[in-house]
Design a protein around this motif. Structure first.
Motif, mmCIF file in Angstrom:
data_model
loop_
_atom_site.group_PDB
_atom_site.id
_atom_site.type_symbol
_atom_site.label_atom_id
_atom_site.label_comp_id
_atom_site.label_asym_id
_atom_site.label_seq_id
_atom_site.Cartn_x
_atom_site.Cartn_y
_atom_site.Cartn_z
ATOM 1 N N LEU A 1 -2.237 7.372 1.340
ATOM 2 C CA LEU A 1 -2.193 6.053 1.969
ATOM 3 C C LEU A 1 -3.610 5.518 2.202
ATOM 4 O O LEU A 1 -3.894 4.356 1.921
ATOM 5 N N GLU B 1 -6.226 6.164 0.610
ATOM 6 C CA GLU B 1 -6.775 5.790 -0.698
ATOM 7 C C GLU B 1 -6.337 4.385 -1.105
ATOM 8 O O GLU B 1 -7.052 3.676 -1.821
ATOM 9 N N GLN B 2 -5.158 3.978 -0.636
ATOM 10 C CA GLN B 2 -4.621 2.655 -0.985
ATOM 11 C C GLN B 2 -4.995 1.585 0.030
ATOM 12 O O GLN B 2 -4.434 0.498 0.025
ATOM 13 N N GLY B 3 -5.905 1.902 0.936
ATOM 14 C CA GLY B 3 -6.363 0.894 1.882
ATOM 15 C C GLY B 3 -5.500 0.757 3.123
ATOM 16 O O GLY B 3 -5.679 -0.163 3.924
ATOM 17 N N PHE B 4 -4.575 1.664 3.292
ATOM 18 C CA PHE B 4 -3.714 1.686 4.482
ATOM 19 C C PHE B 4 -4.595 2.022 5.680
ATOM 20 O O PHE B 4 -5.339 2.998 5.657
ATOM 21 N N ASP B 5 -4.522 1.230 6.742
ATOM 22 C CA ASP B 5 -5.471 1.444 7.847
ATOM 23 C C ASP B 5 -4.833 2.140 9.047
ATOM 24 O O ASP B 5 -3.626 2.362 9.103
ATOM 25 N N THR C 1 -2.278 -1.582 13.802
ATOM 26 C CA THR C 1 -2.634 -1.118 12.458
ATOM 27 C C THR C 1 -1.351 -0.879 11.657
ATOM 28 O O THR C 1 -0.243 -0.937 12.197
ATOM 29 N N MET C 2 -1.531 -0.593 10.390
ATOM 30 C CA MET C 2 -0.374 -0.341 9.524
ATOM 31 C C MET C 2 0.384 0.913 9.932
ATOM 32 O O MET C 2 1.549 1.089 9.574
ATOM 33 N N GLY D 1 0.830 -1.218 0.000
ATOM 34 C CA GLY D 1 0.000 0.000 0.000
ATOM 35 C C GLY D 1 0.857 1.256 0.000
ATOM 36 O O GLY D 1 0.603 2.206 -0.739
ATOM 37 N N ARG E 1 2.378 1.749 -3.437
ATOM 38 C CA ARG E 1 1.395 2.263 -4.404
ATOM 39 C C ARG E 1 1.183 3.762 -4.204
ATOM 40 O O ARG E 1 1.103 4.532 -5.157
ATOM 41 N N ALA E 2 1.089 4.180 -2.936
ATOM 42 C CA ALA E 2 0.914 5.613 -2.660
ATOM 43 C C ALA E 2 2.132 6.398 -3.135
ATOM 44 O O ALA E 2 2.001 7.465 -3.742
#
Lengths: 436, 436
Positions: B210, B212-216, A190-191, A43, A46-47
């Motif tokens: 982030l 937007e890319q599903g980063f939580d 969390t991430m 992720g 990609r960002a």
């Protein structure tokens, strides 16, 4: 602090500090490689494909380069995403290497940097991070994730030392680094938790580059009336910044984890693993796994019903269950599938944890009870701590287990050889090339 | 908060909010242009020339583009470096526009973004920043520079809203933004203070990308037990996050500064300027300038002997002295030369300041005493506050004074016309082109 660190030379480091620098680099690189394909990293990459970093700093094991602020962000998060990286437990709980080494590897790709210079900068950053943490003693209890906050400071000093900033400039690097410090414990599981490490690395790089250009800051950013030690902590103890500096260097007491989760839960895992061989049944027949641990274990890893792999790293219940069921607590034991496995869920619900302030943070007692057995164990010092460290052989085995699946056996052994001979290395880019 | 803001539409904004969005954008752009060649910006740009940002986002007025994380860093710092940018004084002291608009302009350069979308995102970010500040009421007193901390949050929500993140993703953007929040008041009077604004902008962009890319992140990053409102503030008031949201929108009470220094010192400057015409002598013959101000004025701008232009912005003594001596408190009055001018130093030492908690933050009383005169003035509400705002004409004059020396009269008037018609604009890049 900045005066001492700016004038420190590699020759000032005792052999044990140099040895620990080598061990720290090897262990961290293994964690980076093992974490290099985690979904959080996917992720992040990609960002960052949208932010336009020119390809000047290597992102490890992803066949890609990014800008000087972006590569450390990724490499730092890779190093910490599995919570398998080193922990310094001397007064603060700091994963120093992810922020510091991610910053240093990016900075060392611009110009030739010797292995000795690199290790000295690493030791200097380590020193600053832990000492500022000690100067702000309530910092962790206040809810901060130290790897983000102290990590920024450690990375700023390390990056500044790598480019040989003098006292005043290094003071400014510290000021710029500290003023960017962030990271909330609220984001555990969390991430974001591992993002803190990457962000700290990038903050440190920016701090050093700005200080080099004459960008100024407060010259009392830690000890000032509105400085870091006062506002990130209810109490301040600024004498810790320099007291007995170098006797020993704090990197000498760094710890490396055998298990892929927080160091605070290591003693409990040690105890369950020790008992496992004595219990003649599987988890189904276990009535109870009873743990006595320091209160910090519950406050950090007290998640009872983790729903994801990342959350399960903060569950002493899950950790005890996988340790008993599988005899291991490695990367695989903290994946999403196991966090949601019915057998492990049933077993983790049999884990009872009692907080006992009379125990040390790295101590645990455990009992496993079945219908016809009760076995007990006591772990005085968790494996992975300075008092019960991983041997060089164990650390190399951990590195190979982390690295070989990602870069193959030959390249992994090249890295080992390179790090073992780091004092003789004249240009760190030779190592970076192997880690592409 | 994120649920409401993610579903908000431009049509939900009342005319007054739209008007204030236009005023905010115009005023901020003027501050950016005026600050675009400050030595702090030169240093930042030299550092960023090494970080390898690909040229995708415009750095205003510097004929240069950088990466998507780097351009907001520069533009955000440009907007705040002269301390001339807007201040929201409703419960928190936040320079919202520098972080928010620097983030939005970078995000709006990737794809066509309408003026309406842009203003909606601005209002949403504004709302989030001020509301989180109100939810953490001791945040400023704790030693944080809100433009860095709340600015990250405001920029993250704004950037996320600009790319139309839905509720859950916007919640993650908030979580990623809050966990990067930093900025120490200890760094007031240094180049770091305005860096906080740029850093907040960059943090916000990263947070949105982030998410937007599903980063939580934690879904309770502000209100959680270890969330922002608890750890950046001794007390928390999390109901403030959503209470009466939109009635009115908080951007409607934004304030714009006529003077190039902190808003808290504006009332004192107003008072001295009002008295100046009544005193028939120069500074040499003044015995005393006596000011009664709210205690916050001294705690923020109590520097008695500023050594640099940046420090002089935090000196109510210097501010009163230049206001009397020169009849102005613009950009020129806060340069390094005036901070060290013997005549002004002598005069600022005649300024006595009394903190009076019975006064409002934007109120002041002043007396100027000479051997044969004593004149007094009372300013109930400082100019530049919502209660005593700059008129549209005054704001345009301020913009032109800031912009014309940098981009010339024709382009400056083009910007005015563009911002006046912002609701009809279909692609913000036309404005960005004028600001190169």
């Amino acid at each position: 602090l900045c005066g001492i660190l700016s004038s420190a030379r590699f020759e000032d480091l005792p052999p044990r500090a140099v040895r620990e620098a080598r061990r720290g680099i090897l262990d961290w690189l293994g964690c980076v490689l093992a974490g290099s394909h985690h979904p959080a990293i996917d992720g992040l990459l990609r960002a960052l494909q949208q932010t336009g970093g020119a390809p000047i700093a290597t992102v490890f094991a992803r066949d890609c380069k990014l800008g000087l602020l972006e590569a450390p962000l990724v490499n730092g998060q890779m190093g910490h995403v599995l919570d398998f990286d080193d922990t310094h437990a001397g007064g603060v709980l700091l994963h120093t290497s992810s922020p510091v080494l991610a910053a240093l590897f990016a900075m060392a790709e611009r110009v030739p940097v010797s292995g000795a210079q690199f290790m000295l900068a690493y030791a200097a950053g380590f020193e600053a991070g832990v000492r500022v943490g000690r100067a702000a003693p309530d910092h962790h209890a206040g809810g901060w994730h130290l790897t983000g906050t102290l990590g920024s400071i450690a990375a700023g000093i390390a990056a500044g030392k790598l480019i040989s900033l003098k006292k005043q400039s290094l003071t400014y690097a510290l000021g710029v680094a500290a003023t960017q410090a962030g990271g909330l414990q609220q984001n555990r599981g969390t991430m974001c938790k591992s993002l803190h490490a990457g962000k700290a690395a990038a903050n440190g790089v920016l701090a050093a580059l700005l200080a080099e250009q004459g960008f100024d800051s407060s010259t009392e950013v830690i000890e000032g009336a509105k400085g870091f030690a006062r506002i990130y902590s209810r109490t301040a103890d600024v004498e810790q910044l320099t007291r007995d500096l170098g006797e020993p260097w704090l990197i000498e007491s760094n710890g490396h984890k055998p298990y892929a989760c927080g160091l605070v839960v290591h003693a409990a895992i040690d105890a369950v693993l020790a008992l496992r061989g004595k219990i003649n049944t599987t988890g189904d027949a276990v009535d109870e796994i009873l743990l006595h641990v320091h209160p910090l274990v519950l406050s950090i890893t007290g998640v009872k019903e983790p729903a994801t792999g990342l959350q399960s790293k903060f569950s002493v219940y899950h950790s005890a269950a996988v340790a008993f069921a599988e005899g291991a607590a490695g990367i695989a034991q903290y994946d999403d599938a196991r966090a949601n496995d019915p057998g492990l869920i049933a077993l983790r619900r049999k884990v009872k944890v009692i907080a006992d302030a009379s125990l040390r943070e790295d101590e645990a007692r455990a009992a496993i009870v079945t219908s016809d057995q009760r076995e007990v164990a006591h772990v005085p010092h968790a494996s992975g701590t300075a008092a019960n460290p991983m041997s060089d052989d164990a650390l190399e085995a951990k590195f190979l287990a982390n690295a070989v699946p990602v870069i193959g056996d030959a390249r992994a052994r090249q890295v080992c050889a390179f790090v073992n001979g780091l004092e003789q290395v004249s240009d760190m880019r030779a190592l970076i090339d192997v880690l592409r």
